[in-house]
Design a protein around this motif. Sequence first.
Motif, PDB file in Angstrom:
ATOM      1  N   ASN A 126      16.409 -25.920  -7.761  1.00 31.23           N
ATOM      2  CA  ASN A 126      16.630 -27.368  -7.835  1.00 31.23           C
ATOM      3  C   ASN A 126      15.762 -28.158  -6.860  1.00 31.23           C
ATOM      4  O   ASN A 126      15.975 -29.360  -6.685  1.00 31.23           O
ATOM      5  N   PHE A 127      14.796 -27.482  -6.233  1.00 34.61           N
ATOM      6  CA  PHE A 127      13.987 -28.168  -5.211  1.00 34.61           C
ATOM      7  C   PHE A 127      13.211 -29.340  -5.813  1.00 34.61           C
ATOM      8  O   PHE A 127      13.101 -30.405  -5.198  1.00 34.61           O
ATOM      9  N   LYS A 128      12.673 -29.169  -7.004  1.00 30.46           N
ATOM     10  CA  LYS A 128      11.906 -30.250  -7.629  1.00 30.46           C
ATOM     11  C   LYS A 128      12.779 -31.480  -7.865  1.00 30.46           C
ATOM     12  O   LYS A 128      12.341 -32.625  -7.626  1.00 30.46           O
ATOM     13  N   LEU A 129      14.018 -31.261  -8.321  1.00 30.07           N
ATOM     14  CA  LEU A 129      14.935 -32.379  -8.520  1.00 30.07           C
ATOM     15  C   LEU A 129      15.298 -33.040  -7.197  1.00 30.07           C
ATOM     16  O   LEU A 129      15.467 -34.264  -7.119  1.00 30.07           O
ATOM     17  N   PHE A 130      15.391 -32.222  -6.158  1.00 27.08           N
ATOM     18  CA  PHE A 130      15.712 -32.749  -4.834  1.00 27.08           C
ATOM     19  C   PHE A 130      14.579 -33.646  -4.326  1.00 27.08           C
ATOM     20  O   PHE A 130      14.820 -34.742  -3.801  1.00 27.08           O
TER      21      PHE A 130
END
Length: 460
Positions: A188-192
Amino acid sequence: MSDWTSKVVTVGAAGFAAAYVGSAVRSYWASGAPLRDLLKGVREGDKKSFDGLLEKLERQDKEKEIRERVASYGIKHVLAGLTKHLKEDSIKSVGPVGLRILYRCSDLEIGRDNIAAYNGVTHVILPIIQRALNFLRETDIGPSNSDLLRRSGECLAACCNVSEKKVRFPGDVPAGSKSTLQLLRSKNFKLFVAQLSDASGSFLDHLSSTLCSVAQLEEGAHALQAAGALQHIATALAGKASRDTKDNLVIILRSMVASDSATRAQLTEANQMSKFSFLVQAATANRAERQLSDLITVLTTLFEKCPKHKRDSLASQIAETSLCDDLAIICGMDVDKTIRTLCDELLTTFLNAENRNLEDTVRQAVAVHKTAIEQQKNKDREREAKLRAQQQARLGRQQLMQQMGMGGMGGMGGMGGMGGMGMPGMGGMEDDMGMGGMSPDQQQEMLQMLAMMGGGGMGM
């Protein structure tokens, strides 16, 4: 006593007893319960236990001792207790308390290590952030007014803190950085990262601080580039973020440029330099010196690490913007000398780029602001001269006092009886007083000091 009166007294006594017992129970859980009992309740998700544990942590007399114990063997219980509320609305009330407990323990390395050991960031804190964002979408509460979102951002920034000073070489991963690695490797890093474009208030401050720590790691810089961070950074910098947030964003940019070649390639594409000109102008207008320093460092790194076959194109692109004029303006401003030196060095680099358009642009910009630049240089020279004079005066006083202590003080005892002798042969006193090696001015200053110290005894 009538039956009615007896019943009233009985009911009243029972009510008082119940209130007393309830108060005692609350007091027990709030401050007097043994730590093991509190942690057991926390693990089960009991709100009173969370409140009691936080109160214990915030007590000044035993705060350090309790914090070390909770950080050592209580983190897993706190994370387990929060997990029980993740899918419930009760996370709104329990979450901020549990996150505050994690925050208080995360300033200890063992606390951060234990949070990482139990995947606290990816399995608990990030899901809480997602829940908090979902709550905001369902209500009209602004992001800055959500206690759950603010506490989760604060906790994440503390758990993922990586000091810039501890990363000395590319590839360094300082102790206590495991949670940071887990964050940047999470699915989920990209969404973060995308929240940089949407977040605001204190959550944006904490978010930028977290990503600033991520960017200190070489792997983090690559992950940010892969997540499309440059676009979101540009959006946040163009918005109404706080100065601290913008400082963090420019640090992220500087770290990415230093560590990631793909970032440098993207920023040297057409029309990118005009964006840098806008950022430099905004930082200059706000006198944000930290941002200015980092932006100039970014530009210097971009130009120096640009492949030779692309450098001429980059030089022409810079010449078409107002960057050279912006840098010349800074050289004539009363800002930190280090920043002006960086600007001067970058303009010199542009002059030596073997690009006629850029060379002419630099010379024209410097000529336009020549008067202000010379005035600032004169101020620098005056400040430096004044500082040297102060240092020399301080050194002279130290030497004078040393000479008085070593050579002259022994002769002062016999000077009291010289008043009636008319003080003949003052020249002979100079050697006795340790003044033979002094300049005339130093000798005069010393005599004046002695006159003030012992004027009565000398008959002066």
